[in-house]
Design an enzyme around this catalytic site. Sequence first.
Site, PDB file in Angstrom:
ATOM      1  N   ASN A  91       0.803  -1.228   0.000  1.00  0.00           N
ATOM      2  CA  ASN A  91       0.000   0.000   0.000  1.00  0.00           C
ATOM      3  C   ASN A  91       0.832   1.273   0.000  1.00  0.00           C
ATOM      4  OD1 ASN A  91      -1.706  -2.110   2.016  1.00  0.00           O
ATOM      5  ND2 ASN A  91      -2.736  -1.288   0.196  1.00  0.00           N
ATOM      6  N   VAL A  98       1.970   7.123   0.972  1.00  0.00           N
ATOM      7  CA  VAL A  98       1.094   6.133   1.579  1.00  0.00           C
ATOM      8  C   VAL A  98      -0.289   6.219   0.949  1.00  0.00           C
ATOM      9  CG1 VAL A  98       0.003   5.404   3.719  1.00  0.00           C
ATOM     10  CG2 VAL A  98       2.326   6.299   3.750  1.00  0.00           C
ATOM     11  N   CYS A  99      -0.845   5.072   0.596  1.00  0.00           N
ATOM     12  CA  CYS A  99      -2.200   5.033   0.061  1.00  0.00           C
ATOM     13  C   CYS A  99      -3.086   4.346   1.091  1.00  0.00           C
ATOM     14  CB  CYS A  99      -2.220   4.261  -1.252  1.00  0.00           C
ATOM     15  SG  CYS A  99      -3.864   4.100  -1.953  1.00  0.00           S
ATOM     16  N   ILE A 100      -3.875   5.131   1.819  1.00  0.00           N
ATOM     17  CA  ILE A 100      -4.725   4.560   2.861  1.00  0.00           C
ATOM     18  C   ILE A 100      -6.011   5.363   2.909  1.00  0.00           C
ATOM     19  CG2 ILE A 100      -3.697   5.957   4.724  1.00  0.00           C
ATOM     20  CD1 ILE A 100      -3.969   3.495   6.555  1.00  0.00           C
TER      21      ILE A 100
END
Lengths: 177, 379
Positions: A91, A98-100
Amino acid sequence: MLGGSKKTQSSTALRRLMTEYKQLTTHGAPDGMFTAGPISEDNFFEWEALIQGPEGTPFEGGVFLARLTFPTDYPLSPFKMKFDPAIFHPNIYPNGEVCISILHTPGDDPHMYELSSERWSPVQSIEKVVLSVISMLAEPNLESGANIDCCKLYRDDRSEYERRVKQMIREQLGITE
Amino acid sequence: MDLASALAATGSDDVSDPSDFPENFGDLRTLDRTLRCPICKDLFNAPVLLATCGHSFCSLCIREALKEGEKKECPACRIPTQESSIKKNIVLEESVEAYKGARSNVLFLANDAVSRKRRREESANGTDETPRPKRMKRQSSDHVLQSVDEDDERPEESEDSEVEILDSNALVDCPICNHKVLVTRINAHIDAGCPEEQLPSDKGKGKVQWAKLLAGPGGKTGSKFGRRGAGGDTDRSSSPPPRPLAKVSYHTLSNKQVRMLLQTQGLAETGDRKQWEQRHAQWITLYNANLDSSKAKSTDQLKRDLDKWERLRARDEKEKEARMSRVDAKGYEKSQNEHFAKLIVQARASVQGKSNGTLVKGEAESDKPIEISSDVETV
Ligand SMILES: [Zn+2]
Ligand SMILES: [Zn+2]
Ligand SMILES: [Zn+2]
């Protein structure tokens, strides 16, 4: 002193950031899992977080540095989080970003699957986000992959994935054998 | 980190938060937390509640939040909502205003109790090794937060003449029967069903401080509320309350119509179409939020607020561009290198199987980064 940037920063955002900073320094993070604070006193809108790799995961033993960049309308809009150096994780983009879902607003929807209940809201905080990222380190979410190669490896060859992560940690810590 | 100067730069009150209260006063921390807006984390300012779910926010905070994005939902619970569900929360505002007046005294009492207790323990142990915690103090003269040693700010005579709240002679009001009860007896008193209590003859001590507390700073809190009840509220009830301004969907309007909207509100028509719309939308937000405050500002003051907002926004935009291009490398190195190096040393040790590799708790609390000197190279 804030010097030249003093007048330019939105005072609501600044106050809120100072409150969060004060709380983090007073209480510390749960179990000392991370520390965070402004990089320089000239600019409260650029923070740095030092995060411990969660125990019982391949990230255990690592210490990771992330940059947090806050918008001037924080907390209405979320901040951005980027690991520097980047982390090998499904992720996290190869550039470290960061991909969240908690850092996405309900309007901005890179992955259609994301529940709006997991999205950013102005009542979220730096602490909640960083803790979410720590739990993401422990449990990657393959539905919102950011590093495709890493996703594949995680899905198809878990032990090689773990080896790569551990190797990355040793390299980042400067341990060569 | 120099919180003090950063704070001075905001030109507003000090940053307060529940952890100002000592750890063993958990109830006060909870009270303090419940009186804060979950968006700005400040004590509520003109609180309103959302009729759709019951959550409360500062009027301005929730109006700004609902302005963003297409989806309108409560930031706390995400239940769909809209501006028309914003209702004044009158009792909450009164509670918060009263609390704002009392907070510094409550804080003083709590901290004082803690430091007295500590001093007693120290003199009992005959040691004075424990470092005194620093705490933030706002100096009324120059509005700057300073970290001060607790002993420096306490007036000399407080040692004997003032109240000890943990003094066994202190009196408290029983929450059940409202009679004065010795603090040491209060639990037993309530358990026993409120029997009549024997009070010591010297009951002045505890009263002095609590009387101060109840009166607020300089005794102002009481009179402020009195005045408001007598004057402001009756004034308002005699004429119908002003109506909130309706939101506008600008995209259906011509330039001329948008200018008309600005004229109607007496707002400037400078700038381009985008600025007109933003100015008008922000005016509606400020105007409607102001209606929710019992200490309403004048239209002139509101217009000055709007001007300030526009200036800040313009500078924000400029600053944002500037920041994009600039990397703050210098400050980064200065403040984090040593700290980071230390963590790396620890992490190496732990990866290599030595056991003390965990982050030291409370690391962030120390003002100075830990010196590492040459350890980094030698590991
Ligand atoms: Zn607020
Ligand atoms: Zn709600
Ligand atoms: Zn009683």
